[in-house]
Design an enzyme around this catalytic site. Structure first.
Site, mmCIF file in Angstrom:
data_model
loop_
_atom_site.group_PDB
_atom_site.id
_atom_site.type_symbol
_atom_site.label_atom_id
_atom_site.label_comp_id
_atom_site.label_asym_id
_atom_site.label_seq_id
_atom_site.Cartn_x
_atom_site.Cartn_y
_atom_site.Cartn_z
ATOM 1 N N PRO A 193 0.676 -1.800 -0.191
ATOM 2 C CA PRO A 193 0.301 -0.274 0.421
ATOM 3 C C PRO A 193 1.039 1.514 -0.317
ATOM 4 O O PRO A 193 0.330 2.520 -0.115
ATOM 5 C CB PRO A 193 -0.649 -0.059 1.210
ATOM 6 C CG PRO A 193 -0.003 -0.554 2.463
ATOM 7 C CD PRO A 193 0.592 -1.751 1.408
ATOM 8 N N GLU A 197 3.492 -6.481 8.791
ATOM 9 C CA GLU A 197 3.410 -5.029 8.398
ATOM 10 C C GLU A 197 4.448 -4.945 7.311
ATOM 11 O O GLU A 197 4.532 -3.393 7.481
ATOM 12 C CB GLU A 197 4.150 -4.580 9.936
ATOM 13 C CG GLU A 197 3.463 -4.546 10.664
ATOM 14 C CD GLU A 197 2.154 -3.801 11.161
ATOM 15 O OE1 GLU A 197 2.341 -2.620 10.985
ATOM 16 O OE2 GLU A 197 1.289 -4.943 11.322
ATOM 17 N N ARG A 212 -5.033 -9.974 -19.641
ATOM 18 C CA ARG A 212 -6.003 -9.217 -20.915
ATOM 19 C C ARG A 212 -5.493 -8.589 -22.154
ATOM 20 O O ARG A 212 -6.222 -8.540 -22.555
ATOM 21 C CB ARG A 212 -7.450 -8.654 -19.900
ATOM 22 C CG ARG A 212 -7.096 -7.591 -19.825
ATOM 23 C CD ARG A 212 -8.327 -6.826 -18.262
ATOM 24 N NE ARG A 212 -9.486 -6.612 -19.326
ATOM 25 C CZ ARG A 212 -9.606 -5.557 -20.094
ATOM 26 N NH1 ARG A 212 -8.321 -4.701 -19.743
ATOM 27 N NH2 ARG A 212 -10.770 -5.528 -20.483
ATOM 28 N N ASP A 239 -11.560 0.356 -23.293
ATOM 29 C CA ASP A 239 -11.869 0.066 -23.089
ATOM 30 C C ASP A 239 -11.701 1.095 -21.346
ATOM 31 O O ASP A 239 -11.128 2.484 -22.581
ATOM 32 C CB ASP A 239 -10.128 -0.680 -21.247
ATOM 33 C CG ASP A 239 -10.254 -2.558 -22.177
ATOM 34 O OD1 ASP A 239 -11.507 -2.829 -22.142
ATOM 35 O OD2 ASP A 239 -9.971 -2.576 -21.089
#
Ligand code: ADE
Length: 248
Positions: free
Chosen positions: A89, A116, A153, A168
């Site tokens: 993150p 962590e 994809r 897209d």
């Protein structure tokens, strides 16, 4: 293309490759996915890969030797990865551009973290740190699968229709236009007339404008006025003006 995924939980990742388009792409040899267990590098019988953080605090940190051993291993592969990616993150936020970029490589290595995080000395060995969004998951397995699917994809022949990803959401810089299929009237709501008119230019204009309208409403940050035609800019300004009047 080869995608190697290192994880402490291979059983979380494997089932996802056994269905649908990914399974077919792998079966047809358009994509090779190698899933490898990070715990092989634990260096102890109990399989422990983590330790307490220096400086104290909650959570455990994955030891640098574990991750470094994995990166050393994958570097011996033929061909070695062109990109090593840590899912975290704390990474740069992935976008369609990131996926397009990764899809041009012959071998990418994705490492899914847990706990962590990793010791910072191991983190610095990666080519990229990627986050899939501003929220925290329990580990990098789902993010690794997200990257795998978004990249797969884009590979030639993976989607039936070669052209489909060019239209897209995001590839065009806008969200996708609305789509309709049969029946022509559903619960009293009819398909827009233009779509059944057979007039290709009008259909194309309607699609572009509804894509613009949707994007302006939901994700105005995606709109780059420089990429719009003067007509589209004028149309959008008029639309926003009308919406403001409706709100007043
Ligand atoms: N690991 C935990 N949360 C994540 C996120 N949002 N992106 C990438 N890896 C993660």
């Amino acid at each position: 293309m080869i995608v190697t995924i290192y994880t402490l939980f291979p059983n979380l990742v494997e089932p996802y490759l056994q269905e649908a388009i990914l399974a077919r792409a792998i079966h047809e040899g358009k994509l090779t996915v190698q899933i490898r267990d990070l715990r092989r590098f634990a260096g102890n019988a109990s399989g422990r890969v983590d330790d307490a953080p220096y400086g104290g605090g909650a959570g455990m940190v994955i030891r640098p030797d574990v991750v470094t051993a994995a990166l050393n291993e994958v570097t011996q592969d033929e061909p070695p990865p062109n990109e090593t990616v840590l899912l975290t993150p704390a990474g740069e936020r992935a976008t369609q551009r990131t996926m397009e970029d990764l899809a041009t490589q012959t071998h990418i290595c994705l490492v899914a973290g847990r706990y962590e995080g990793f010791d910072a000395r191991a983190e610095s060995r990666f080519d990229r740190h990627l986050s899939i969004g501003d929220y925290v998951l329990m580990g990098g397995e789902l993010p690794a699968l997200v990257v795998l699917e978004a990249v797969a994809r884009l590979l030639p022949g993976v989607l039936g229709d070669e052209d489909s990803h060019r239209h897209d959401s995001f590839s065009t810089g806008l969200l996708d236009h609305p789509q309709y299929t049969r029946p022509a009237v559903f619960e009293g709501e009819a398909v827009p007339d233009v779509l059944t008119s057979g007039h290709h230019a009008n259909v194309a204009q309607w699609r572009r404008r509804t894509a613009l309208e949707r994007t302006a409403k939901v994700r105005p940050d995606l709109i780059d006025p420089k990429k719009l035609t003067p007509d589209e800019r004028a149309w959008l300004t008029a639309l926003q003006h009308n919406n403001n009047e409706d709100d007043a």
